[in-house]
Write an enzyme that holds these catalytic residues in place. Structure first.
Site, PDB file in Angstrom:
ATOM      1  N   HIS A 265       3.051 -81.955  52.551  1.00  0.00           N
ATOM      2  CA  HIS A 265       1.995 -81.730  51.824  1.00  0.00           C
ATOM      3  C   HIS A 265       0.910 -82.203  52.538  1.00  0.00           C
ATOM      4  O   HIS A 265      -0.118 -81.263  52.630  1.00  0.00           O
ATOM      5  CB  HIS A 265       2.172 -82.524  50.412  1.00  0.00           C
ATOM      6  N   ASP A 316       9.943 -76.257  49.405  1.00  0.00           N
ATOM      7  CA  ASP A 316       9.917 -77.210  48.464  1.00  0.00           C
ATOM      8  C   ASP A 316      10.782 -77.327  47.047  1.00  0.00           C
ATOM      9  O   ASP A 316      12.058 -77.328  47.295  1.00  0.00           O
ATOM     10  CB  ASP A 316       8.517 -77.651  48.198  1.00  0.00           C
TER      11      ASP A 316
HETATM   12 ZN   LIG Z   1       9.465 -82.536  48.668  1.00  0.00          ZN
END
Ligand SMILES: [Zn+2]
Length: 441
Positions: A265, A316
């Site tokens: 991220h 993800d």
């Molecule tokens: Zn994750």
């Protein structure tokens, strides 16, 4: 030895025509351009052939949330409650079935290696299974059944938040301490197509001293080390309150931030974090379709790349499984935030989805079509409704900005064909998805 003939191939650097790829086991023995006639016995791959995608950040079970936890009002934290309910329902058998189906969907989308960021380790209530790696082994078996490679990124998870004991389903994620994590992970072996990596789940779940032990393990064994980093502003605030430093700085102090480190991220970074991640030669794994879905924010891919970090991509939570969409989202989402176009070249975006992702998962020998590389080939149809009219002398921009996973026709993983004519050769993927998701309580 077998051979594939590619109408067009993007090697990772450039596009070539009429390329014959000869294999030696799972590797490419030779790749030769300009051979107009497919050699006898070779498999013909039409369209543009690219190296396999690496899905550098996956939580396979979250595929079951698609369409079920995407519409309600709320935040990342209310979504997490839904994800926890699902995690509570899993055991090694239904987890294996669901992950097999999810990895099957990835194979159909041209993903040849998955990085499964795995934290659901223990039985209900937190007791270890008789084999304390039952859940991790279920992931390894699932990848084999789907015909793709896996890096099992085994996550150390100790706390429910900074200074907070794990509660509820979090007890299923938690090892007693970092030493227990080391002991458990060291028992995992690596059959063909499998590598084991380490993860510090986040600075929320792992204290700095324990993070240092995980980092030591990864360094000594030369394994990739991943961590969720600054996905949410609340994580930064809690970290600053507790330690007076950002998550990236805490991880750097723990010895985690080096060329094997993958910051997942990296959405809400402070200025000094860019320098730490860039100077460390790290990879930052952006997950734009999930970050959109969870209202996380827009990653600063250009700043990260300018600082010296490599970019990789992950699906993800699997709101969609489509590496083309992840790749173009890095550029397009950033355009919305920056008011400027052309921040990443199409080739750089495609490298993020292929070579960079493979390096982040500990497979630096994959992600290129050249002698010596693992023979991963993904054929993208240029004659379907989305890409008809593509300039065949320069097809990469159209593929990056216009293709979807549905344009993948054929997939070869380590020299072995897994998908042909848009069909998985050993798995009825839609049926496996339906059956495994409908079987969940
Ligand atoms: Zn994750």
């Amino acid at each position: 030895m077998s051979a594939f003939w590619c109408e067009l191939a993007w090697t990772g650097e450039r596009v070539e025509s009429n390329v014959v790829v000869e294999t030696d086991g799972e590797r490419i023995a030779q790749a030769s351009a300009g051979i107009a006639e497919p050699p006898p016995g070779s498999t013909r791959l039409a369209g543009l052939v690219i190296p396999g995608f690496a899905n550098a950040h996956s939580h396979a079970f979250q595929r079951a949330l698609r369409g079920r936890a995407q519409t309600e009002r709320g935040t990342f934290w209310t979504w997490r409650d839904r994800m926890y309910e699902l995690a509570e329902a899993l055991d090694p058998d239904n987890y294996r079935e669901l992950a097999t189906a999810t990895f099957g969907e990835m194979a159909l989308a041209g993903i040849t290696t998955v990085g499964e960021f795995h934290y659901l380790h223990h039985d209900r209530g937190g007791a270890a299974y008789e084999d304390s790696n039952s859940m991790g082994r279920a992931m390894i078996e699932a990848a084999a059944a789907a015909g793709i490679r896996i890096t099992l990124i085994d996550a150390c998870y100790l706390h429910g938040g900074i200074g907070v004991a794990p509660e509820g389903v979090q007890r299923r994620f938690a090892d007693a301490d970092a030493g227990e994590w080391v002991r458990r992970v060291s028992e995992l072996d690596e059959p063909d197509g499998v590598r084991v990596g380490a993860a510090i789940h986040s600075v929320r779940a792992v204290d700095p001293a324990s993070a240092a032990l995980v980092a030591d393990w990864a360094r000594e064994r030369e394994r990739p080390l991943h961590a969720h980093v600054s996905e949410q502003p609340a994580e930064n605030e809690a970290c600053l309150d507790a330690y007076g430093a950002t998550p990236t700085a805490i991880l750097a102090d723990a010895g985690a931030v080096d060329a094997r480190f993958v910051a997942v991220h990296a959405t809400h970074l402070a200025g000094s974090d860019f320098e730490l991640l860039g100077d460390g030669g790290t990879t930052c794994c952006l997950c734009p379709t999930t970050e959109r879905d969870l209202a996380d924010g827009i990653g600063r891919g250009r700043l990260l790349a300018d600082a010296g970090a490599r970019l990789a991509l992950g699906s993800d939570s699997h709101a969609v499984v489509d590496s083309f969409e992840e790749a173009r989202a890095v550029e397009l989402d950033e355009r919305l935030a920056a008011g400027e176009r052309g921040r990443h070249s199409p080739s750089d975006l495609l490298r993020s989805a292929t070579a960079n992702g493979h390096t982040a998962l500990g497979w630096p020998e994959a992600g290129r079509i050249e002698a010596g590389a693992l023979c991963d080939l993904v054929a993208v149809d240029l004659d379907g409704v989305r890409l008809a009219g593509t300039d065949r002398t320069d097809p990469v921009p159209a593929v990056v900005f216009g293709a979807t996973a549905a344009d993948v026709t054929d997939v070869v993983v380590g020299g072995r064909q897994v998908v042909a004519d848009r069909r998985h050769l050993s798995l009825d993927v839609p049926r496996a998805l339906r059956d495994s998701i409908e079987a969940l309580p």
